[in-house]
Design an enzyme around this catalytic site. Structure first.
Site, PDB file in Angstrom:
ATOM      1  N   CYS A 165       0.262   5.603   9.315  1.00  6.66           N
ATOM      2  CA  CYS A 165       0.694   4.470   8.500  1.00  6.66           C
ATOM      3  C   CYS A 165      -0.117   3.233   8.874  1.00  6.66           C
ATOM      4  CB  CYS A 165       2.196   4.266   8.648  1.00  6.66           C
ATOM      5  SG  CYS A 165       2.852   2.985   7.573  1.00  6.66           S
ATOM      6  N   ASP A 204       3.153   9.349  -2.399  1.00  3.91           N
ATOM      7  CA  ASP A 204       3.194   8.101  -1.642  1.00  3.91           C
ATOM      8  C   ASP A 204       3.218   6.936  -2.622  1.00  3.91           C
ATOM      9  OD1 ASP A 204       2.661   5.840  -0.028  1.00  3.91           O
ATOM     10  OD2 ASP A 204       1.565   7.072   1.411  1.00  3.91           O
ATOM     11  N   HIS A 206       5.048   9.446   1.684  1.00  2.00           N
ATOM     12  CA  HIS A 206       4.572   8.655   2.817  1.00  2.00           C
ATOM     13  C   HIS A 206       5.435   8.954   4.045  1.00  2.00           C
ATOM     14  CE1 HIS A 206       2.480   5.150   4.519  1.00  2.00           C
ATOM     15  NE2 HIS A 206       3.609   4.946   5.181  1.00  2.00           N
TER      16      HIS A 206
END
Length: 297
Positions: free
Chosen positions: A173, A232, A265
């Site tokens: 991330c 995502d 994600h």
């Protein structure tokens, strides 16, 4: 997709000397490192993977930098060495238990893994609710991060237990974006693995974070494996395509991609509802193969 993924997608404290180890039974978290998971991600999910410290030296360390020491976490095999060195770059939640477990997983594979606490000067995010983390992270300059990662490499090499000739980096991330930046920064890097890191800037110019991966397509000094998710919401596949186009225009063929079409994600984060066990296992396998292929194992 959990609330964190929706928001996140959208927008003993001393250095170890060369002959010293951290007892696998006597681990004490140093200042700047908090035991357990970050407050913002509690309660954690039932799928949490816990890697034991058997056969490892693991614990908090102090990493000298140009303007003072910063805390970090290190894990490596208890005996032998020097070991291939891998930098593990935190998610937005800092060096909490998940990142420390990633370090231990790499140590079990024969690496020395180091995760410096890269927000240390700006503030401690470990006990903050999610919305209060962003103002701290926004104040972290990319130049500081690159310098701190360099310092972590220098510290690790100085212990005599790290082979910085086999240097790699991985991040998740927030840390996934940092992988791309470090691959453009350090010519000694052998390989990087970026897990769902932002590729394209959102909003106007920012002097603290002046460049994004898409701006560095012609500047990468090491091969990068990008592991991204088809669902995502913050990094749509159109942005991955934009990055691919920039790499093609630059004639850069040192990047490989794996897209998990049904994953969201944070698919590697086993403590969150976004966890996708199949995608996480496959990504981990590919990451290991990537490091081996490029001389970082």
């Amino acid at each position: 997709m959990d609330r964190i993924d929706r928001i996140e997608g959208i927008d003993e404290q001393r250095a170890l000397g060369p002959a010293e180890t951290v007892s696998r039974r006597g681990f004490v978290v140093g200042a700047g490192l908090t035991a357990g998971f970050a407050f913002a991600v509690r309660p954690v999910g039932a799928a949490v993977i816990t890697t034991d410290e058997e056969g490892l030296a693991a614990g908090g360390v102090s990493i000298p930098t140009s303007d003072g020491d910063i805390p970090g976490y290190m894990a490596r095999p208890e005996t032998g060495g020097p070991f291939p060195l891998i930098l593990v770059v935190q998610e937005i939640f800092g060096v909490h238990e998940h990142i420390r477990d990633i370090c231990r997983r790499f140590a079990k594979l024969g690496h020395m893994a180091v995760a410096p606490e890269l927000y240390f000067r700006q503030g401690d995010v470990s006990n903050l609710p999610f919305k209060e983390i962003f103002p701290i992270v926004a104040r972290v300059p990319d130049a500081q991060v690159m310098s701190d990662l360099d310092a972590a490499v220098g510290w690790a090499a100085g212990t005599g237990k790290a082979d910085d000739g086999k240097l790699a980096i991985t991040g998740f991330c927030w840390g996934g974006r940092i992988v791309w930046l470090y691959a453009a920064h350090n010519p000694d890097l052998k390989a990087g693995v970026a897990w769902y890191g932002r590729l394209v800037r959102r909003g106007g110019p920012n002097p603290l974070q002046p460049r994004y991966p898409v701006d560095l397509a012609d500047a990468l000094k090491a091969p990068v494996l990008g592991l991204y998710a088809g669902r995502d919401r913050g990094i749509p596949l159109a942005q991955v395509d934009e990055m691919k186009a920039a790499l093609a225009a630059a004639g850069n063929v040192s990047v490989a991609w794996q897209i998990y079409p049904d994953a969201a994600h944070g698919f590697h984060a086993d403590y969150r509802p976004s966890y996708d066990a199949e995608a996480a296992r496959d990504g981990w396998r590919r990451a290991r193969e990537w490091l081996e292929t490029h001389g970082a194992r």
